[in-house]
Write a protein that holds these residues in place. Structure first.
Motif, mmCIF file in Angstrom:
data_model
loop_
_atom_site.group_PDB
_atom_site.id
_atom_site.type_symbol
_atom_site.label_atom_id
_atom_site.label_comp_id
_atom_site.label_asym_id
_atom_site.label_seq_id
_atom_site.Cartn_x
_atom_site.Cartn_y
_atom_site.Cartn_z
ATOM 1 N N VAL A 1 18.004 19.738 53.206
ATOM 2 C CA VAL A 1 17.477 21.057 52.915
ATOM 3 C C VAL A 1 18.286 22.080 53.698
ATOM 4 O O VAL A 1 18.562 21.891 54.880
ATOM 5 C CB VAL A 1 15.987 21.157 53.284
ATOM 6 C CG1 VAL A 1 15.466 22.576 53.068
ATOM 7 C CG2 VAL A 1 15.176 20.152 52.467
ATOM 8 N N GLN A 2 18.639 23.167 53.021
ATOM 9 C CA GLN A 2 19.374 24.248 53.684
ATOM 10 C C GLN A 2 18.645 25.566 53.454
ATOM 11 O O GLN A 2 18.058 25.786 52.406
ATOM 12 C CB GLN A 2 20.784 24.349 53.125
ATOM 13 C CG GLN A 2 21.694 23.202 53.523
ATOM 14 C CD GLN A 2 23.131 23.459 53.123
ATOM 15 O OE1 GLN A 2 23.399 24.069 52.098
ATOM 16 N NE2 GLN A 2 24.061 23.018 53.945
ATOM 17 N N LEU A 3 18.707 26.420 54.465
ATOM 18 C CA LEU A 3 18.192 27.773 54.350
ATOM 19 C C LEU A 3 19.376 28.724 54.366
ATOM 20 O O LEU A 3 20.194 28.668 55.286
ATOM 21 C CB LEU A 3 17.246 28.107 55.505
ATOM 22 C CG LEU A 3 15.976 27.268 55.626
ATOM 23 C CD1 LEU A 3 15.156 27.725 56.828
ATOM 24 C CD2 LEU A 3 15.140 27.374 54.367
ATOM 25 N N GLN A 4 19.449 29.567 53.365
ATOM 26 C CA GLN A 4 20.561 30.501 53.246
ATOM 27 C C GLN A 4 20.005 31.921 53.267
ATOM 28 O O GLN A 4 19.296 32.339 52.343
ATOM 29 C CB GLN A 4 21.325 30.260 51.943
ATOM 30 C CG GLN A 4 22.490 31.202 51.714
ATOM 31 C CD GLN A 4 23.634 30.936 52.671
ATOM 32 O OE1 GLN A 4 23.992 29.796 52.930
ATOM 33 N NE2 GLN A 4 24.204 31.998 53.210
ATOM 34 N N CYS B 1 15.916 34.868 52.094
ATOM 35 C CA CYS B 1 16.298 33.549 52.606
ATOM 36 C C CYS B 1 15.756 32.514 51.644
ATOM 37 O O CYS B 1 14.539 32.433 51.444
ATOM 38 C CB CYS B 1 15.741 33.348 54.009
ATOM 39 S SG CYS B 1 16.044 31.710 54.691
ATOM 40 N N ALA B 2 16.655 31.729 51.084
ATOM 41 C CA ALA B 2 16.266 30.738 50.099
ATOM 42 C C ALA B 2 16.468 29.331 50.642
ATOM 43 O O ALA B 2 17.509 29.031 51.244
ATOM 44 C CB ALA B 2 17.080 30.919 48.828
ATOM 45 N N ARG C 1 9.381 32.060 58.297
ATOM 46 C CA ARG C 1 9.379 33.080 59.352
ATOM 47 C C ARG C 1 10.728 33.781 59.431
ATOM 48 O O ARG C 1 11.753 33.228 59.019
ATOM 49 C CB ARG C 1 9.100 32.437 60.717
ATOM 50 C CG ARG C 1 7.859 31.559 60.762
ATOM 51 C CD ARG C 1 7.778 30.825 62.083
ATOM 52 N NE ARG C 1 6.710 29.838 62.088
ATOM 53 C CZ ARG C 1 6.854 28.584 61.671
ATOM 54 N NH1 ARG C 1 8.022 28.149 61.216
ATOM 55 N NH2 ARG C 1 5.831 27.745 61.705
ATOM 56 N N TRP C 2 10.697 34.952 59.985
ATOM 57 C CA TRP C 2 11.909 35.678 60.365
ATOM 58 C C TRP C 2 11.887 35.892 61.870
ATOM 59 O O TRP C 2 10.882 36.334 62.428
ATOM 60 C CB TRP C 2 12.001 37.023 59.657
ATOM 61 C CG TRP C 2 12.341 36.912 58.213
ATOM 62 C CD1 TRP C 2 11.474 36.960 57.155
ATOM 63 C CD2 TRP C 2 13.643 36.741 57.655
ATOM 64 N NE1 TRP C 2 12.161 36.827 55.983
ATOM 65 C CE2 TRP C 2 13.493 36.697 56.256
ATOM 66 C CE3 TRP C 2 14.917 36.636 58.202
ATOM 67 C CZ2 TRP C 2 14.582 36.534 55.393
ATOM 68 C CZ3 TRP C 2 15.992 36.483 57.350
ATOM 69 C CH2 TRP C 2 15.816 36.438 55.954
ATOM 70 N N LYS D 1 10.487 30.052 43.920
ATOM 71 C CA LYS D 1 11.916 30.123 44.237
ATOM 72 C C LYS D 1 12.228 29.647 45.646
ATOM 73 O O LYS D 1 13.393 29.688 46.064
ATOM 74 C CB LYS D 1 12.426 31.559 44.071
ATOM 75 C CG LYS D 1 12.349 32.090 42.657
ATOM 76 C CD LYS D 1 12.888 33.508 42.572
ATOM 77 C CE LYS D 1 12.835 34.033 41.148
ATOM 78 N NZ LYS D 1 13.354 35.431 41.054
ATOM 79 N N ASN D 2 11.192 29.210 46.382
ATOM 80 C CA ASN D 2 11.386 28.759 47.771
ATOM 81 C C ASN D 2 12.135 29.811 48.585
ATOM 82 O O ASN D 2 13.054 29.480 49.352
ATOM 83 C CB ASN D 2 12.151 27.424 47.806
ATOM 84 C CG ASN D 2 11.364 26.292 47.202
ATOM 85 O OD1 ASN D 2 10.152 26.199 47.399
ATOM 86 N ND2 ASN D 2 12.040 25.434 46.468
#
Length: 119
Positions: free
Chosen positions: A1-4, A21-22, A34-35, A74-75
């Motif tokens: 899993v990646q967060l972009q 962020c997807a 979270r941010w 859309k995660n």
């Protein structure tokens, strides 16, 4: 899993910006997203969080100016930032609690996106 994460840049004081962020990959589900942000010489701080049901929390410094939201289909998590101040300048990171198939919940981080509030 990646967060972009994406959406950084230069913004004038009083301006607005939206970060996104997807999460991508397969066979996973998300809980809290979270941010965080980290200004030069400062510790990383939690800016806002949101769970799958839409419950939100904000740091006092951004209440009333920032809004976190998410699109579960859309995660993706968003951070709408309004009335920006120079002290909002930082690298912003997204973070999510992720459970992959047959694995425990883990926290994943995105790569960070920089924006600067300056005239």
């Amino acid at each position: 899993v990646q967060l972009q994460a994406c959406g950084g840049g230069l913004v004038q004081p009083g301006g607005s910006l939206r970060l996104s962020c997807a999460a991508s990959g397969s066979g996973f589900r998300l809980d809290y997203m979270r941010w965080y942000r980290q200004a030069p010489g400062e510790q990383r701080e939690l800016v806002a969080s949101i769970n799958t049901g839409g419950r939100t929390n904000y740091a006092d410094s951004v209440k009333g100016r920032f809004a976190i939201s998410r699109d579960n289909a859309k995660n993706t998590v968003y951070l709408q930032m309004n009335s920006l101040k120079p002290e909002d300048t930082a690298v912003y990171y997204c973070n999510a609690d992720v459970q992959q198939i047959n694995r425990q919940w883990e926290t994943y981080w995105g790569q960070g996106t920089q924006f600067t509030v300056s005239s």
